[in-house]
Design a protein around this motif. Sequence first.
Motif, PDB file in Angstrom:
ATOM      1  N   ASP A 109      32.168 -55.487 -67.027  1.00 57.56           N
ATOM      2  CA  ASP A 109      32.532 -55.659 -68.517  1.00 57.56           C
ATOM      3  C   ASP A 109      32.429 -54.070 -69.131  1.00 57.56           C
ATOM      4  O   ASP A 109      31.246 -54.405 -69.508  1.00 57.56           O
ATOM      5  N   GLY A 110      33.928 -53.478 -69.418  1.00 64.24           N
ATOM      6  CA  GLY A 110      33.809 -52.688 -70.461  1.00 64.24           C
ATOM      7  C   GLY A 110      33.338 -51.295 -70.058  1.00 64.24           C
ATOM      8  O   GLY A 110      33.983 -50.249 -70.590  1.00 64.24           O
TER       9      GLY A 110
ATOM     10  N   ALA B 117      35.643 -62.427 -75.837  1.00 64.36           N
ATOM     11  CA  ALA B 117      35.060 -64.070 -75.278  1.00 64.36           C
ATOM     12  C   ALA B 117      35.825 -64.822 -74.396  1.00 64.36           C
ATOM     13  O   ALA B 117      35.884 -65.090 -73.475  1.00 64.36           O
ATOM     14  N   TYR B 118      34.491 -63.025 -73.277  1.00 65.54           N
ATOM     15  CA  TYR B 118      34.870 -63.548 -72.080  1.00 65.54           C
ATOM     16  C   TYR B 118      35.674 -63.207 -71.350  1.00 65.54           C
ATOM     17  O   TYR B 118      36.964 -63.757 -71.732  1.00 65.54           O
ATOM     18  N   ILE B 119      35.593 -62.520 -69.887  1.00 70.97           N
ATOM     19  CA  ILE B 119      36.371 -62.786 -69.336  1.00 70.97           C
ATOM     20  C   ILE B 119      35.955 -63.410 -68.301  1.00 70.97           C
ATOM     21  O   ILE B 119      35.576 -64.439 -67.231  1.00 70.97           O
ATOM     22  N   LYS B 120      37.426 -64.974 -68.010  1.00 69.37           N
ATOM     23  CA  LYS B 120      36.633 -65.967 -68.009  1.00 69.37           C
ATOM     24  C   LYS B 120      38.233 -66.093 -66.477  1.00 69.37           C
ATOM     25  O   LYS B 120      37.957 -66.832 -66.397  1.00 69.37           O
ATOM     26  N   SER B 121      38.937 -65.671 -66.069  1.00 65.67           N
ATOM     27  CA  SER B 121      39.710 -65.766 -64.850  1.00 65.67           C
ATOM     28  C   SER B 121      39.831 -64.328 -64.405  1.00 65.67           C
ATOM     29  O   SER B 121      40.448 -63.239 -65.101  1.00 65.67           O
TER      30      SER B 121
ATOM     31  N   LEU C  26      29.127 -68.038 -67.067  1.00 65.20           N
ATOM     32  CA  LEU C  26      29.359 -69.243 -65.779  1.00 65.20           C
ATOM     33  C   LEU C  26      28.007 -70.321 -66.493  1.00 65.20           C
ATOM     34  O   LEU C  26      28.404 -71.680 -66.306  1.00 65.20           O
ATOM     35  N   ALA C  27      26.454 -70.431 -66.665  1.00 61.74           N
ATOM     36  CA  ALA C  27      26.246 -71.200 -67.355  1.00 61.74           C
ATOM     37  C   ALA C  27      26.812 -71.831 -68.938  1.00 61.74           C
ATOM     38  O   ALA C  27      26.513 -72.552 -69.216  1.00 61.74           O
ATOM     39  N   ARG C  28      27.930 -70.929 -69.776  1.00 64.86           N
ATOM     40  CA  ARG C  28      27.809 -71.943 -70.654  1.00 64.86           C
ATOM     41  C   ARG C  28      29.472 -72.129 -70.413  1.00 64.86           C
ATOM     42  O   ARG C  28      30.192 -72.871 -71.158  1.00 64.86           O
TER      43      ARG C  28
ATOM     44  N   LEU D  81      34.947 -66.051 -60.873  1.00 67.93           N
ATOM     45  CA  LEU D  81      33.936 -65.761 -60.924  1.00 67.93           C
ATOM     46  C   LEU D  81      34.250 -64.400 -59.023  1.00 67.93           C
ATOM     47  O   LEU D  81      34.669 -63.492 -59.690  1.00 67.93           O
ATOM     48  N   ASP D  82      34.502 -65.104 -58.190  1.00 64.20           N
ATOM     49  CA  ASP D  82      34.636 -64.580 -56.777  1.00 64.20           C
ATOM     50  C   ASP D  82      36.327 -63.947 -57.065  1.00 64.20           C
ATOM     51  O   ASP D  82      36.127 -62.385 -56.596  1.00 64.20           O
TER      52      ASP D  82
END
Length: 183
Positions: free
Chosen positions: A9-10, A18-22, A55-57, A65-66
Amino acid sequence: MKLIILDRDGVLNQDSDAYIKSVDEWIPLPGSAEAVGRLCDSGYTVAVATNQSGLARGYFSQADLDAMHDKMIKLAAAEGGEFAHIAFCPHGPDDHCDCRKPLPGLIHQIEDALKVSAEGAWIVGDSIRDLEAGAAAGCNTALVRTGKGEKSEHKLTSHPSLAQAPVFDDLATFVNWLIANQP
């Protein structure tokens, strides 16, 4: 083996506080897939070391993620590139793991998976923690201004082991410099 370790990321894709979630939020940075292809064409082995505390959050699943990594792999492959290994830390900041950057655990995972030392390899990141992990494993360090890089650049001088790290506008600019200056 000429090893290059990239943060994700970056460096390869847009970052977000806000995280990359999808997979839809995983948007490649311009020129990043082509840069991976150029590295591979020049004889480099490319690996990824990425903290993924989302993932943990509970922000996204392993399947999400895959899917993001599958997209990343396909985009690089379309440009002649491949990732020899993708190491990720699934832990949160309070989990006290040994793989969350700035600790070098992800780099050691890459070494184990590829049966190679990362000593003297390059790690390219957009944050001080990326470079600290690389320095702890004996890597050469380079910062890119994409992602959190512009905010991180001024912090280099306060880290003696990172003060000499070259800074590049993006991954493609780093790759151009590396290929032009490789022995």
